[in-house]
Write an enzyme that holds these catalytic residues in place. Structure first.
Site, PDB file in Angstrom:
ATOM      1  N   ASP A  88      46.299  39.776  41.567  1.00  0.00           N
ATOM      2  CA  ASP A  88      45.896  40.372  42.843  1.00  0.00           C
ATOM      3  C   ASP A  88      47.119  40.935  43.554  1.00  0.00           C
ATOM      4  O   ASP A  88      48.225  40.397  43.436  1.00  0.00           O
ATOM      5  CB  ASP A  88      45.229  39.330  43.748  1.00  0.00           C
ATOM      6  CG  ASP A  88      44.010  38.702  43.101  1.00  0.00           C
ATOM      7  OD1 ASP A  88      43.052  39.442  42.823  1.00  0.00           O
ATOM      8  OD2 ASP A  88      44.026  37.479  42.869  1.00  0.00           O
ATOM      9  N   ASP A  90      48.458  42.162  47.395  1.00  0.00           N
ATOM     10  CA  ASP A  90      48.279  42.244  48.844  1.00  0.00           C
ATOM     11  C   ASP A  90      49.354  43.158  49.416  1.00  0.00           C
ATOM     12  O   ASP A  90      50.470  43.234  48.887  1.00  0.00           O
ATOM     13  CB  ASP A  90      48.398  40.865  49.495  1.00  0.00           C
ATOM     14  CG  ASP A  90      47.309  39.906  49.030  1.00  0.00           C
ATOM     15  OD1 ASP A  90      46.244  40.391  48.604  1.00  0.00           O
ATOM     16  OD2 ASP A  90      47.539  38.685  49.084  1.00  0.00           O
ATOM     17  N   ASP A 188      53.876  30.491  54.213  1.00  0.00           N
ATOM     18  CA  ASP A 188      53.969  29.082  53.825  1.00  0.00           C
ATOM     19  C   ASP A 188      55.232  28.723  53.049  1.00  0.00           C
ATOM     20  O   ASP A 188      55.894  27.730  53.349  1.00  0.00           O
ATOM     21  CB  ASP A 188      52.720  28.669  53.030  1.00  0.00           C
ATOM     22  CG  ASP A 188      52.414  29.609  51.858  1.00  0.00           C
ATOM     23  OD1 ASP A 188      53.174  30.578  51.648  1.00  0.00           O
ATOM     24  OD2 ASP A 188      51.414  29.363  51.159  1.00  0.00           O
TER      25      ASP A 188
END
Length: 220
Positions: A88, A90, A188
């Site tokens: 994926d 982003d 994070d």
């Protein structure tokens, strides 16, 4: 009443009283743990451009051509540095969700708590979604507006608000835009706080994410 009158004569401002909760000292603004920006060239990070998805590259280029900052971000950059083809992709940008949506034929703003844009390519099983988020500010949770209810019972209160928590402290809205360094500070792990520009080949690294990725280290 008399004390207020005397304070007024003496030029004292009651609004500037010291807070007893802070030991008589004014409360300090929270320190934002922004890192130092380091632009790392391809010759150092070693990303193979052929591993970058063409549609993700197209999203970045479209945003940049419109005058915005745009980068591939997060786990995809980590995987690219390790020589893997990401599943994926982003993208992060300084364009707002509305500005992003206006640039693409099939783009949809989703989410209330955390508004992002899905740019869709293809149809059916062949479709691919590139998730685009706006750089977000690093915020102090205590500065958020508070509502008494929840997402369902406080819809009117939540309208047009960007930073809201409920009575328990649960975040209901987190949509305050900010600079890239604060966006990186919110992420994070250091390995997820890198920004890759496929046009220039530069990785923007604020927290030593490249070094951590190559050492297979997870550091907050």
């Amino acid at each position: 009443m008399i004390k207020s009158f005397i304070d007024k004569i003496l030029g004292k401002d009651p609004a500037k009283k010291r807070s007893p909760a802070s030991g008589g000292r004014a409360a300090k603004a929270p320190r934002i743990p922004v890192g130092k920006r380091v632009d790392v060239p391809q010759s150092e990070h070693g990303i193979d451009p052929s591993l970058v998805d063409d549609r993700a590259r197209r999203v970045v280029e479209t945003l940049q051509d419109a005058g915005y900052e745009a980068y591939i971000v997060g786990g995809a950059v980590r995987d690219l540095i390790l020589g893997h083809r990401p599943k994926d992709f982003d993208v992060a940008t300084n364009a707002t969700p509305e500005q992003v949506k206006s640039l693409f034929r099939r783009a949809f703003i989703i989410g209330r708590r955390f508004r992002i844009v899905h740019v869709v390519y293809g149809r059916g099983r062949e479709n691919e979604v590139i998730e685009v988020s706006t750089f977000r500010a690093y915020l102090d949770a205590t500065a958020a507006e508070q509502v008494t209810g929840n997402e369902k019972t406080s819809r009117k209160e939540l309208a047009d608000k960007s930073h809201v928590v409920d009575a328990s402290g649960r975040v209901l809205r987190d949509n305050v835009w900010g600079p890239q360094d604060q966006d990186a500070a919110r992420r994070d792990f250091t390995v997820n706080a890198m920004y890759y520009d496929p046009h220039t080949g530069v990785v923007v690294d604020y927290h030593g994410g490249i070094k951590d990725a190559k050492k297979r280290v997870l550091r907050m």
